[in-house]
Design an enzyme around this catalytic site. Structure first.
Site: not given
Ligand code: GLC
Ligand code: MG
Length: 566
Positions: A222, A284
């Site tokens: 994340d 991500e």
């Molecule tokens: C990422 C996740 C999202 C979350 C954010 C904070 O972007 O995909 O859902 O709110 O991180 O953890």
């Protein structure tokens, strides 16, 4: 002069015996909304386990589970209070083990979500940091700073929260006085960790091992581009967006994509490499341009990163060709596989995005009083876009429900919204609830078969009835059967490890490519496309028409074909 197809080869074939994730199709399960085992209206691990066979039938290789760890659920589980415990709403650690075993028996790999940028404010480290006061070693695990202004009443800098408002929260010290501030790039209940601290690094390596030992096939990381902040926390001076672009007027934010973040991933690569079975680390990372993003997947770092530039590309042949080429070239340069994705739990579902006129700037979420998408057009384009994506070499990510063609819930009542974005943006941005609505499995069951009873943590739209799995299963041409057919062919024809050659001569509005011996034609224009005689259509996202023996691919339709062509 005619160009030869060899001129347009942009990606050579992959080694056939590379690790599984180079070509895998990975299905994202959002645990709250996949299947509810106990009837409380919230999806859970036993619910997921009971439905894993669906994913085998669909034909994916692996599952990625969004967080199911102990959490106050201030950000739907992306606020983790204990990384080694399952939240009671989702089940127990035994349920997690049972899920992993069942998946293993079915030949499905399971990737879990790791949330390293921040913890919950209810994590033991954070409560200890608050109690210990300024200057304590406990506070060093997070980003505490004194405020500016005469009495420290101003935040330490101008950084903004992704969810709206400022990114700093002032605390009350143990003696009751107003005190220091802590950084939260997301919700106020998600304090950012200090990744310069060796204890933070050691703890996350230990968390990785905890789940690797239980048999997970890897991790989705994340906010992988956010862990390290620029030294001195300099002011930014701009509004930020998740995808920064390469706009010179708006330079890189001092909290995204800092060079030092890569050292963390090199250490994680060493942890994961010690395990058997080609475990995978997926970033991500909202990073542009493609060359910067590719740095996350260099040989000794993470293995894949989500391709968000692809996800946000509009339904335009030129832009699609451009982003596909750029993506392949950037990852080929570092020897990593390219990934493709069209939807996830943070963005408006693609069946709705494509239902707006090209160029519409969609805000974050859609409400009942916003302009509504053209549902039929959106679905048709979504199916065409998915079929194009599944023909591309590399690895593809699917988001639960897209195999049913589910649209966004665009008319959710505002009073049921739970995404912190809605509140924190002062009711400007609707947020992400509309893509997180519990799945419809059966048209005629209460909660459309999501759970045993009628409860569903977000209301399901009436259109779920005609899109439910049992309505589409074994119905030729349904969205579900089209995904199944494509996934079957993708596997048997080995398209995931194939090559990509752009084909010329099909007109500017057709995305035309060859992967191995399959010709893929996406008609992104507004007029019919005639296929040459003797073309065999392998799979199509819509009904190809036949007129006087000529096969016609209508607008907004993709076909995979074998064609005999000079
Ligand atoms: C990422 C996740 C999202 C979350 C954010 C904070 O972007 O995909 O859902 O709110 O991180 O953890
Ligand atoms: Mg439940």
């Amino acid at each position: 002069m005619t160009s030869t197809t060899a001129d347009l080869l942009v990606h050579p074939q992959d080694a056939p015996d590379g690790p599984w994730w180079r070509s895998a199709v990975i299905y994202q399960v959002y645990p709250r909304s996949f299947a509810d085992g106990d009837g409380d209206g919230i999806g859970d691990l036993p619910g997921i386990t009971s439905r894993l066979e669906h994913l085998v039938e669909l034909g994916v290789d692996a599952v990625w589970l969004s967080p199911f760890y102990l959490s106050p659920q201030a950000d739907a589980g992306y606020d983790v209070a204990d990384y080694r415990t399952v939240d009671p709403v989702f089940g127990t650690l035994d349920d997690a083990d049972a899920l992993l075993h069942r998946a293993n028996d079915l030949g499905l790999r399971v990737i879990v979500d790791l949330v390293p940028n921040h913890t919950s404010d209810e994590h033991a480290w954070f409560t200890a940091a608050l109690a210990a006061g300024p200057g304590s070693p406990q506070r060093e695990l997070y980003m505490f700073r004194d405020g500016l202004g005469e009495h420290g009443e101003l935040p330490p800098n101008d950084w903004k929260s992704v969810f709206g408002g400022g990114a700093w929260q002032r605390v009350t010290e143990p003696d009751g006085t107003p005190g220091q501030w802590y950084l939260h790039l997301f919700d106020v209940k998600q304090p950012d960790l200090n990744w310069h601290h060796p204890r933070v690094r050691a703890e996350f390596e230990s968390i990785l091992r905890f789940w690797l030992d239980r048999g997970v096939a890897g991790f989705r990381i994340d906010v992988a581009h956010g862990l390290v902040k620029a030294d001195g926390l300099p002011p930014y001076g701009h509004e930020h967006e998740m995808l920064q672009g390469t706009d010179e007027q708006r330079p890189q934010a001092p909290y995204w994509d800092q060079d030092d973040v890569h050292e963390i991933y090199r250490s994680w690569n060493r942890v994961v490499s010690a395990y058997d079975g080609d475990r995978v680390l997926v970033a991500e990372a909202w990073v542009e341009p493609a060359e910067r993003l590719a740095r996350y997947v260099r040989e000794d770092e993470l293995h894949q990163s989500f391709n968000f530039p692809y996800l946000v590309t509009p339904w335009s042949a030129g832009e699609l060709r451009e982003v596909v080429t750029a993506s392949l070239q950037a990852t080929d340069a570092v020897g990593a596989p390219t990934t493709w994705v069209l939807s996830n739990h943070d963005l408006v579902r693609h069946a709705s995005r494509f239902g707006y006129p090209a160029g519409t700037r969609l805000g974050n979420g859609i409400g009942a009083d916003d302009p509504q998408p053209d549902a039929a057009l959106g679905l048709q384009r979504a199916r065409a876009a998915s079929l194009l994506m599944l023909a591309l070499p590399g690895s593809a990510y699917l988001y639960q429900g897209e195999e049913l063609g589910l649209p966004e819930h665009t008319t959710l009542p505002d009073d049921v919204r739970q995404d912190p974005t809605w509140l924190r943006s002062g009711h400007v941005h609707r947020g992400r609830d509309g893509c997180r609505v519990p799945l419809p499995w059966q048209a005629d069951a209460p909660s459309y078969g999501f759970g045993p009873g009628p409860l569903s943590w977000l209301p399901q739209p009436a259109v779920w009835r005609e899109l439910a799995l049992d309505v589409q299963r074994e119905v030729p041409g349904s969205t579900y059967e089209t995904y199944r057919a494509a996934l079957r062919l993708r596997r048997s024809l080995e398209l995931g490890t194939g090559s990509l050659t752009w084909l010329t001569g099909w007109g500017k509005d057709v995305v035309a490519l060859a992967n191995r011996n399959v010709t893929v034609l996406a008609n992104v224009g507004t007029t019919d496309l005639e296929l040459p005689a003797d073309t065999v259509v392998l799979v199509s996202s819509g009904e190809p028409r036949e007129v006087d023996g000529v096969v016609i691919v209508p607008a907004d339709t993709t076909v995979w074909a074998r064609l005999v062509r000079a």
